[in-house]
Design a protein around this motif. Structure first.
Motif, PDB file in Angstrom:
ATOM      1  N   GLU A   1       0.809  -1.216   0.000  1.00  0.00           N
ATOM      2  CA  GLU A   1       0.000   0.000   0.000  1.00  0.00           C
ATOM      3  C   GLU A   1       0.843   1.267   0.000  1.00  0.00           C
ATOM      4  O   GLU A   1       0.586   2.209  -0.751  1.00  0.00           O
ATOM      5  CB  GLU A   1      -0.926  -0.003   1.229  1.00  0.00           C
ATOM      6  CG  GLU A   1      -1.777   1.250   1.362  1.00  0.00           C
ATOM      7  CD  GLU A   1      -2.638   1.227   2.603  1.00  0.00           C
ATOM      8  OE1 GLU A   1      -3.354   2.212   2.830  1.00  0.00           O
ATOM      9  OE2 GLU A   1      -2.572   0.227   3.354  1.00  0.00           O
ATOM     10  N   ARG A   2       1.891   1.309   0.820  1.00  0.00           N
ATOM     11  CA  ARG A   2       2.671   2.534   0.953  1.00  0.00           C
ATOM     12  C   ARG A   2       3.332   2.938  -0.373  1.00  0.00           C
ATOM     13  O   ARG A   2       3.321   4.114  -0.756  1.00  0.00           O
ATOM     14  CB  ARG A   2       3.728   2.360   2.049  1.00  0.00           C
ATOM     15  CG  ARG A   2       4.493   3.656   2.376  1.00  0.00           C
ATOM     16  CD  ARG A   2       5.480   3.412   3.507  1.00  0.00           C
ATOM     17  NE  ARG A   2       4.808   3.009   4.728  1.00  0.00           N
ATOM     18  CZ  ARG A   2       4.285   3.869   5.607  1.00  0.00           C
ATOM     19  NH1 ARG A   2       4.362   5.177   5.365  1.00  0.00           N
ATOM     20  NH2 ARG A   2       3.710   3.431   6.702  1.00  0.00           N
TER      21      ARG A   2
ATOM     22  N   ILE B   1       0.609   4.273  -2.803  1.00  0.00           N
ATOM     23  CA  ILE B   1       0.147   5.615  -2.434  1.00  0.00           C
ATOM     24  C   ILE B   1       1.178   6.664  -2.818  1.00  0.00           C
ATOM     25  O   ILE B   1       0.842   7.765  -3.257  1.00  0.00           O
ATOM     26  CB  ILE B   1      -0.192   5.676  -0.936  1.00  0.00           C
ATOM     27  CG1 ILE B   1      -1.459   4.849  -0.665  1.00  0.00           C
ATOM     28  CG2 ILE B   1      -0.378   7.113  -0.471  1.00  0.00           C
ATOM     29  CD1 ILE B   1      -1.856   4.786   0.785  1.00  0.00           C
TER      30      ILE B   1
ATOM     31  N   THR C   1       0.421   9.821  -5.218  1.00  0.00           N
ATOM     32  CA  THR C   1       0.733  11.196  -4.838  1.00  0.00           C
ATOM     33  C   THR C   1       1.548  11.894  -5.922  1.00  0.00           C
ATOM     34  O   THR C   1       1.302  13.046  -6.275  1.00  0.00           O
ATOM     35  CB  THR C   1       1.501  11.222  -3.509  1.00  0.00           C
ATOM     36  OG1 THR C   1       0.701  10.613  -2.491  1.00  0.00           O
ATOM     37  CG2 THR C   1       1.836  12.647  -3.098  1.00  0.00           C
TER      38      THR C   1
ATOM     39  N   SER D   1      -2.109  16.487  -1.667  1.00  0.00           N
ATOM     40  CA  SER D   1      -1.992  15.038  -1.585  1.00  0.00           C
ATOM     41  C   SER D   1      -0.630  14.642  -1.039  1.00  0.00           C
ATOM     42  O   SER D   1       0.398  15.222  -1.399  1.00  0.00           O
ATOM     43  CB  SER D   1      -2.197  14.431  -2.980  1.00  0.00           C
ATOM     44  OG  SER D   1      -2.039  13.038  -2.949  1.00  0.00           O
TER      45      SER D   1
ATOM     46  N   ASP E   1      -1.362  13.635   5.856  1.00  0.00           N
ATOM     47  CA  ASP E   1      -2.456  12.908   6.491  1.00  0.00           C
ATOM     48  C   ASP E   1      -3.807  13.329   5.943  1.00  0.00           C
ATOM     49  O   ASP E   1      -4.748  12.542   5.874  1.00  0.00           O
ATOM     50  CB  ASP E   1      -2.428  13.134   8.006  1.00  0.00           C
ATOM     51  CG  ASP E   1      -1.227  12.459   8.655  1.00  0.00           C
ATOM     52  OD1 ASP E   1      -0.914  11.329   8.256  1.00  0.00           O
ATOM     53  OD2 ASP E   1      -0.621  13.063   9.547  1.00  0.00           O
ATOM     54  N   ALA E   2      -3.946  14.589   5.603  1.00  0.00           N
ATOM     55  CA  ALA E   2      -5.183  15.115   5.042  1.00  0.00           C
ATOM     56  C   ALA E   2      -4.849  16.359   4.243  1.00  0.00           C
ATOM     57  O   ALA E   2      -3.812  17.000   4.459  1.00  0.00           O
ATOM     58  CB  ALA E   2      -6.192  15.442   6.149  1.00  0.00           C
TER      59      ALA E   2
ATOM     60  N   SER F   1     -11.056   6.905  -2.950  1.00  0.00           N
ATOM     61  CA  SER F   1     -10.767   5.650  -2.267  1.00  0.00           C
ATOM     62  C   SER F   1     -10.823   4.529  -3.299  1.00  0.00           C
ATOM     63  O   SER F   1     -11.810   4.416  -4.033  1.00  0.00           O
ATOM     64  CB  SER F   1     -11.772   5.391  -1.148  1.00  0.00           C
ATOM     65  OG  SER F   1     -11.561   4.108  -0.582  1.00  0.00           O
TER      66      SER F   1
ATOM     67  N   GLY G   1      -6.496  10.506  -0.898  1.00  0.00           N
ATOM     68  CA  GLY G   1      -7.451   9.413  -0.805  1.00  0.00           C
ATOM     69  C   GLY G   1      -6.926   8.247  -0.001  1.00  0.00           C
ATOM     70  O   GLY G   1      -6.094   8.414   0.898  1.00  0.00           O
ATOM     71  N   ASP G   2      -7.390   7.044  -0.361  1.00  0.00           N
ATOM     72  CA  ASP G   2      -7.070   5.856   0.413  1.00  0.00           C
ATOM     73  C   ASP G   2      -7.016   4.657  -0.515  1.00  0.00           C
ATOM     74  O   ASP G   2      -7.629   4.649  -1.593  1.00  0.00           O
ATOM     75  CB  ASP G   2      -8.134   5.649   1.502  1.00  0.00           C
ATOM     76  CG  ASP G   2      -7.733   4.611   2.535  1.00  0.00           C
ATOM     77  OD1 ASP G   2      -6.514   4.345   2.660  1.00  0.00           O
ATOM     78  OD2 ASP G   2      -8.618   4.066   3.216  1.00  0.00           O
ATOM     79  N   LEU G   3      -6.277   3.651  -0.104  1.00  0.00           N
ATOM     80  CA  LEU G   3      -6.180   2.389  -0.832  1.00  0.00           C
ATOM     81  C   LEU G   3      -6.415   1.265   0.158  1.00  0.00           C
ATOM     82  O   LEU G   3      -5.734   1.192   1.193  1.00  0.00           O
ATOM     83  CB  LEU G   3      -4.805   2.243  -1.484  1.00  0.00           C
ATOM     84  CG  LEU G   3      -4.536   0.942  -2.248  1.00  0.00           C
ATOM     85  CD1 LEU G   3      -5.432   0.859  -3.479  1.00  0.00           C
ATOM     86  CD2 LEU G   3      -3.070   0.852  -2.652  1.00  0.00           C
ATOM     87  N   VAL G   4      -7.402   0.406  -0.130  1.00  0.00           N
ATOM     88  CA  VAL G   4      -7.752  -0.662   0.799  1.00  0.00           C
ATOM     89  C   VAL G   4      -7.907  -1.977   0.049  1.00  0.00           C
ATOM     90  O   VAL G   4      -8.099  -2.005  -1.166  1.00  0.00           O
ATOM     91  CB  VAL G   4      -9.061  -0.355   1.561  1.00  0.00           C
ATOM     92  CG1 VAL G   4      -8.910   0.916   2.378  1.00  0.00           C
ATOM     93  CG2 VAL G   4     -10.239  -0.243   0.596  1.00  0.00           C
TER      94      VAL G   4
END
Length: 325
Positions: free
Chosen positions: A9-10, A13, A17, A33, A36-37, A94, A127-130
């Motif tokens: 994931e890291r 991301i 970015t 981007s 944290d936010a 996401s 955003g996020d990656l899950v």
């Protein structure tokens, strides 16, 4: 070819970015981007909308490229900003996917997200990656109201005219062509009607027309995401008015009638109930309709409801049955 699970994931991301870039947007971004936010200073009241798309339900990788799928997710969410009269500032994304998903596929989805956001003059805030059992895209769009009021669904009034910002039915026709070929039709159908297939894969509405409508004084507005018939029902109920639309007045996407003839379908059905084109439907005072918009009906005195060619429209499922795959 490496998978998402192998890369981690890291690392992904970090690539997201890097790809996000600067972009545009009607705001000052303090932190973008990668942190944290995101932090931004809006240029007016903030408008927020979110949409989720799931593989196998909202898109198929054998019908659309990953880049098109990512871009389409942005269009679906950002169109709601335009429908409120807002100007898109940025998106937060996401992405959920199985660990076995090829990295190139995820990077292409992200590339489509970034490119479409930049085409709208905005930027990807982050955003996020899950991990998930299916590929799932959630795009949250943020916009601002620049010197205009928000245009809600509830403002239509008797005497208004109803107009749409562009031709309808293209995505529904493209979907029908893809489904027909899957069920045995000549594959050349997709070549002959490539523009309609592309309209399904990646609609390209001018969401800036939302602000144009707001400046023109639109009383009510929505995007045509669920089909004109469904939006008529929604608008009539929200405004507590009776609206009437003439099917022959609804502008059809170029080539739609020819495709309908080839498949034995009345193309009017695609235009009035197909959806997913994300053009805008708005109510205006007579004489206030912006250039380039097409008047399709009006708001009249009478019991609350939506009427097409004088007939009440109550069951959207019947109108949309042609799109089943």
């Amino acid at each position: 070819m490496k998978t998402v699970g192998e890369v981690g994931e890291r690392a992904l991301i970090a690539l997201f970015t890097q790809a996000a870039g600067a972009g545009g947007g009607a705001t000052d971004v303090v932190i973008g981007s990668g942190d944290d936010a995101a932090v931004f200073v809006p240029a007016g009241p903030v408008v927020v909308s979110t949409d989720t798309a799931v593989s196998g339900r909202h898109f198929r990788f054998d019908w659309s490229s990953p880049r098109q799928i990512g871009a389409r997710a942005v269009v679906q969410s950002a169109a709601d900003i335009g429908a409120m009269g807002g100007q898109l500032t940025g998106v937060v994304v996401s992405i959920g996917c199985p660990p076995s998903t090829p990295v190139d596929r995820v990077l292409e989805i992200n590339a489509g997200i970034v490119a479409q956001t930049h085409r709208f003059g905005a930027r990807v805030f982050g955003g996020d990656l899950v991990s998930s059992s299916d590929v799932v895209l959630t795009v949250t769009s943020l916009g601002v109201l620049a010197d205009t009021e928000a245009i809600a669904l509830s403002g239509a009034r008797p005497g208004d005219v109803l107009a749409v910002s562009g031709p309808l039915g293209g995505p529904a026709g493209g979907l029908a062509a893809l489904a027909a070929v899957e069920h045995g039709a000549d594959p050349a159908l997709l070549t002959r009607h490539a523009s309609l297939v592309e309209a399904y894969r990646l609609p390209q509405p001018d969401i800036g027309q939302g602000r144009v409508a707001a400046v023109a004084g639109a009383h009510a507005m929505t995007d045509v995401s669920d089909g004109l018939v469904e939006e008529m029902i929604t608008l009539a109920a929200a405004s507590e008015v009776r609206i009437e639309v003439a099917a022959a007045a609804v502008p059809q996407a170029p080539g739609l009638a020819e495709l309908g003839a080839a498949l034995g379908v009345d193309s009017v059905r695609w235009a009035v109930a197909g959806g997913e084109e994300h053009e805008l439907l708005a109510a205006f005072a007579p004489g206030a309709v912006p250039a380039g918009w097409t008047v399709v009906g009006g708001v009249v005195d009478g019991p609350v409801g939506a009427f097409l060619d004088g007939e009440p429209v109550g069951d959207i499922r019947g109108w949309q049955s042609f799109t089943a795959t």
